[in-house]
Motif scaffolding. Sequence first.
Motif, PDB file in Angstrom:
ATOM      1  N   LYS A 138     110.587  19.737  12.412  1.00 27.28           N
ATOM      2  CA  LYS A 138     111.829  19.551  13.176  1.00 27.28           C
ATOM      3  C   LYS A 138     112.150  18.074  13.314  1.00 27.28           C
ATOM      4  O   LYS A 138     113.296  17.657  13.186  1.00 27.28           O
ATOM      5  CB  LYS A 138     111.694  20.198  14.555  1.00 27.28           C
ATOM      6  N   SER A 139     111.127  17.282  13.614  1.00 26.41           N
ATOM      7  CA  SER A 139     111.345  15.848  13.817  1.00 26.41           C
ATOM      8  C   SER A 139     110.944  15.012  12.602  1.00 26.41           C
ATOM      9  O   SER A 139     111.203  13.818  12.559  1.00 26.41           O
ATOM     10  CB  SER A 139     110.525  15.369  15.023  1.00 26.41           C
ATOM     11  N   TYR A 140     110.310  15.667  11.622  1.00 22.39           N
ATOM     12  CA  TYR A 140     109.769  14.982  10.441  1.00 22.39           C
ATOM     13  C   TYR A 140     108.790  13.882  10.840  1.00 22.39           C
ATOM     14  O   TYR A 140     108.726  12.831  10.206  1.00 22.39           O
ATOM     15  CB  TYR A 140     110.898  14.431   9.550  1.00 22.39           C
ATOM     16  N   GLU A 141     108.018  14.162  11.888  1.00 24.83           N
ATOM     17  CA  GLU A 141     106.982  13.237  12.338  1.00 24.83           C
ATOM     18  C   GLU A 141     105.601  13.844  12.088  1.00 24.83           C
ATOM     19  O   GLU A 141     105.431  15.058  12.122  1.00 24.83           O
ATOM     20  CB  GLU A 141     107.117  12.948  13.834  1.00 24.83           C
ATOM     21  N   VAL A 142     104.641  12.969  11.852  1.00 21.00           N
ATOM     22  CA  VAL A 142     103.243  13.377  11.758  1.00 21.00           C
ATOM     23  C   VAL A 142     102.491  12.680  12.890  1.00 21.00           C
ATOM     24  O   VAL A 142     102.499  11.446  12.978  1.00 21.00           O
ATOM     25  CB  VAL A 142     102.616  13.004  10.399  1.00 21.00           C
ATOM     26  N   GLN A 143     101.883  13.464  13.752  1.00 24.00           N
ATOM     27  CA  GLN A 143     101.097  12.926  14.860  1.00 24.00           C
ATOM     28  C   GLN A 143      99.622  13.060  14.500  1.00 24.00           C
ATOM     29  O   GLN A 143      99.133  14.159  14.261  1.00 24.00           O
ATOM     30  CB  GLN A 143     101.385  13.710  16.147  1.00 24.00           C
ATOM     31  N   SER A 144      98.930  11.945  14.436  1.00 21.60           N
ATOM     32  CA  SER A 144      97.505  11.961  14.104  1.00 21.60           C
ATOM     33  C   SER A 144      96.770  11.121  15.131  1.00 21.60           C
ATOM     34  O   SER A 144      96.891   9.898  15.141  1.00 21.60           O
ATOM     35  CB  SER A 144      97.270  11.422  12.695  1.00 21.60           C
ATOM     36  N   GLY A 145      96.032  11.791  16.012  1.00 28.12           N
ATOM     37  CA  GLY A 145      95.392  11.072  17.103  1.00 28.12           C
ATOM     38  C   GLY A 145      96.458  10.456  17.993  1.00 28.12           C
ATOM     39  O   GLY A 145      97.366  11.140  18.464  1.00 28.12           O
ATOM     40  N   ASN A 146      96.382   9.158  18.193  1.00 25.34           N
ATOM     41  CA  ASN A 146      97.378   8.458  19.015  1.00 25.34           C
ATOM     42  C   ASN A 146      98.504   7.854  18.187  1.00 25.34           C
ATOM     43  O   ASN A 146      99.383   7.176  18.736  1.00 25.34           O
ATOM     44  CB  ASN A 146      96.698   7.346  19.832  1.00 25.34           C
ATOM     45  N   ARG A 147      98.479   8.072  16.894  1.00 22.51           N
ATOM     46  CA  ARG A 147      99.475   7.483  15.995  1.00 22.51           C
ATOM     47  C   ARG A 147     100.568   8.488  15.643  1.00 22.51           C
ATOM     48  O   ARG A 147     100.304   9.665  15.409  1.00 22.51           O
ATOM     49  CB  ARG A 147      98.786   7.019  14.702  1.00 22.51           C
ATOM     50  N   THR A 148     101.802   8.017  15.600  1.00 27.38           N
ATOM     51  CA  THR A 148     102.920   8.825  15.125  1.00 27.38           C
ATOM     52  C   THR A 148     103.477   8.164  13.871  1.00 27.38           C
ATOM     53  O   THR A 148     103.803   6.972  13.886  1.00 27.38           O
ATOM     54  CB  THR A 148     104.031   8.927  16.181  1.00 27.38           C
ATOM     55  N   LEU A 149     103.547   8.937  12.791  1.00 28.61           N
ATOM     56  CA  LEU A 149     104.003   8.384  11.522  1.00 28.61           C
ATOM     57  C   LEU A 149     105.310   9.033  11.097  1.00 28.61           C
ATOM     58  O   LEU A 149     105.500  10.247  11.256  1.00 28.61           O
ATOM     59  CB  LEU A 149     102.959   8.620  10.419  1.00 28.61           C
ATOM     60  N   LEU A 150     106.206   8.224  10.567  1.00 31.66           N
ATOM     61  CA  LEU A 150     107.415   8.708   9.913  1.00 31.66           C
ATOM     62  C   LEU A 150     107.270   8.427   8.422  1.00 31.66           C
ATOM     63  O   LEU A 150     107.367   7.291   7.985  1.00 31.66           O
ATOM     64  CB  LEU A 150     108.653   7.997  10.480  1.00 31.66           C
ATOM     65  N   LEU A 151     107.006   9.476   7.653  1.00 29.75           N
ATOM     66  CA  LEU A 151     106.755   9.318   6.223  1.00 29.75           C
ATOM     67  C   LEU A 151     108.069   9.374   5.442  1.00 29.75           C
ATOM     68  O   LEU A 151     109.045   9.971   5.894  1.00 29.75           O
ATOM     69  CB  LEU A 151     105.844  10.445   5.725  1.00 29.75           C
ATOM     70  N   PRO A 152     108.079   8.778   4.249  1.00 25.71           N
ATOM     71  CA  PRO A 152     109.193   9.018   3.340  1.00 25.71           C
ATOM     72  C   PRO A 152     109.353  10.532   3.120  1.00 25.71           C
ATOM     73  O   PRO A 152     108.378  11.276   3.134  1.00 25.71           O
ATOM     74  CB  PRO A 152     108.756   8.305   2.061  1.00 25.71           C
ATOM     75  N   LEU A 153     110.580  10.977   2.931  1.00 27.39           N
ATOM     76  CA  LEU A 153     110.897  12.404   2.939  1.00 27.39           C
ATOM     77  C   LEU A 153     110.009  13.233   2.007  1.00 27.39           C
ATOM     78  O   LEU A 153     109.445  14.252   2.413  1.00 27.39           O
ATOM     79  CB  LEU A 153     112.365  12.602   2.572  1.00 27.39           C
ATOM     80  N   LYS A 154     109.875  12.828   0.748  1.00 28.19           N
ATOM     81  CA  LYS A 154     109.133  13.641  -0.208  1.00 28.19           C
ATOM     82  C   LYS A 154     107.629  13.645   0.095  1.00 28.19           C
ATOM     83  O   LYS A 154     106.944  14.637  -0.123  1.00 28.19           O
ATOM     84  CB  LYS A 154     109.389  13.165  -1.641  1.00 28.19           C
ATOM     85  N   GLU A 155     107.119  12.535   0.622  1.00 27.79           N
ATOM     86  CA  GLU A 155     105.715  12.526   1.047  1.00 27.79           C
ATOM     87  C   GLU A 155     105.502  13.524   2.182  1.00 27.79           C
ATOM     88  O   GLU A 155     104.527  14.272   2.197  1.00 27.79           O
ATOM     89  CB  GLU A 155     105.306  11.123   1.511  1.00 27.79           C
ATOM     90  N   PHE A 156     106.445  13.514   3.138  1.00 33.49           N
ATOM     91  CA  PHE A 156     106.330  14.436   4.261  1.00 33.49           C
ATOM     92  C   PHE A 156     106.369  15.880   3.763  1.00 33.49           C
ATOM     93  O   PHE A 156     105.544  16.717   4.156  1.00 33.49           O
ATOM     94  CB  PHE A 156     107.454  14.214   5.275  1.00 33.49           C
ATOM     95  N   GLU A 157     107.338  16.188   2.923  1.00 29.94           N
ATOM     96  CA  GLU A 157     107.493  17.570   2.456  1.00 29.94           C
ATOM     97  C   GLU A 157     106.285  18.024   1.636  1.00 29.94           C
ATOM     98  O   GLU A 157     105.866  19.182   1.730  1.00 29.94           O
ATOM     99  CB  GLU A 157     108.780  17.704   1.647  1.00 29.94           C
ATOM    100  N   LEU A 158     105.707  17.116   0.867  1.00 32.18           N
ATOM    101  CA  LEU A 158     104.522  17.451   0.079  1.00 32.18           C
ATOM    102  C   LEU A 158     103.334  17.723   1.004  1.00 32.18           C
ATOM    103  O   LEU A 158     102.611  18.716   0.832  1.00 32.18           O
ATOM    104  CB  LEU A 158     104.202  16.304  -0.873  1.00 32.18           C
ATOM    105  N   LEU A 159     103.144  16.856   1.998  1.00 32.05           N
ATOM    106  CA  LEU A 159     102.048  17.059   2.949  1.00 32.05           C
ATOM    107  C   LEU A 159     102.246  18.354   3.727  1.00 32.05           C
ATOM    108  O   LEU A 159     101.302  19.134   3.911  1.00 32.05           O
ATOM    109  CB  LEU A 159     101.977  15.872   3.916  1.00 32.05           C
ATOM    110  N   TYR A 160     103.468  18.598   4.185  1.00 34.96           N
ATOM    111  CA  TYR A 160     103.766  19.810   4.943  1.00 34.96           C
ATOM    112  C   TYR A 160     103.467  21.061   4.114  1.00 34.96           C
ATOM    113  O   TYR A 160     102.877  22.022   4.613  1.00 34.96           O
ATOM    114  CB  TYR A 160     105.231  19.799   5.380  1.00 34.96           C
ATOM    115  N   TYR A 161     103.865  21.037   2.861  1.00 30.90           N
ATOM    116  CA  TYR A 161     103.657  22.205   2.003  1.00 30.90           C
ATOM    117  C   TYR A 161     102.166  22.456   1.762  1.00 30.90           C
ATOM    118  O   TYR A 161     101.688  23.596   1.875  1.00 30.90           O
ATOM    119  CB  TYR A 161     104.368  22.001   0.660  1.00 30.90           C
ATOM    120  N   LEU A 162     101.410  21.418   1.462  1.00 30.05           N
ATOM    121  CA  LEU A 162      99.979  21.578   1.224  1.00 30.05           C
ATOM    122  C   LEU A 162      99.258  22.032   2.499  1.00 30.05           C
ATOM    123  O   LEU A 162      98.385  22.898   2.458  1.00 30.05           O
ATOM    124  CB  LEU A 162      99.375  20.271   0.717  1.00 30.05           C
ATOM    125  N   ALA A 163      99.640  21.447   3.645  1.00 34.51           N
ATOM    126  CA  ALA A 163      98.987  21.793   4.907  1.00 34.51           C
ATOM    127  C   ALA A 163      99.352  23.196   5.370  1.00 34.51           C
ATOM    128  O   ALA A 163      98.585  23.839   6.096  1.00 34.51           O
ATOM    129  CB  ALA A 163      99.356  20.778   5.983  1.00 34.51           C
TER     130      ALA A 163
END
Length: 225
Positions: A138-163
């Motif tokens: 929804k927000s295209y954010e990745v929260q890992s521990g205390n870090r919030t990352l905004l990935l380039p779109l295709k990196e995000f979509e690839l990670l989301y699909y694999l996960a």
Amino acid sequence: MPNILIVDDDINILRLLNIHLTEQGYTVFQAKNGMDALEMLKKDACDIAVVDVMMPFMDGYQLTKEIRRDYDIPVILLTAKNQIEDKEQGFKAGTDDYLVKPFEPRELTYRIKALLRRYDHQIDESIVRVGSTTINKKSYEVQSGNRTLLLPLKEFELLYYLASNPKQVFSREHLIEQIWGLDYEGDARTVDVHIKRLRERFSKLTHDFQIKTIRGIGYLLEVQH
């Protein structure tokens, strides 16, 4: 997919349920006793707990009371006992369901799904959690521990699909089709470049998952426990 905490001092039960539930796409956390389980719950957000009754240090009834006091998650008790008094004690402790050993892993899965629906923790397909890492479509954010990352779109979509499909192997061609689309005119090496970038971003940030190369085929995301 939801996170499931399995608490049992029988290593064979832990292995069986870990294999079965991981294959269903759940993220599984394991504890051998109640004290370890409570420590785990402090660190990792779990959506449901499956708790054995007979354990050292703290039995399943007491652990259920502790979970019920501090967390709004359903509990399923596992036990070799089938006496009505034992069930009564379990429900008084606050358990939501009760499963007598031996049981079919598929029956446990059905009960888990039913309780997650009842608690309104049903699968939200816009959010994928891998350990303590949250991937929010929804927000295209990745929260890992205390870090919030905004990935380039295709990196995000690839990670989301694999996960979203842990432990499944995907060819480069399949990933191109899913992430870049059928009309993409580049070559499959684009996937390699994006996988490399994801590894570089997350290898030092978290040990929740690892993207593995399957030689001659493609890639899979493996959840680390």
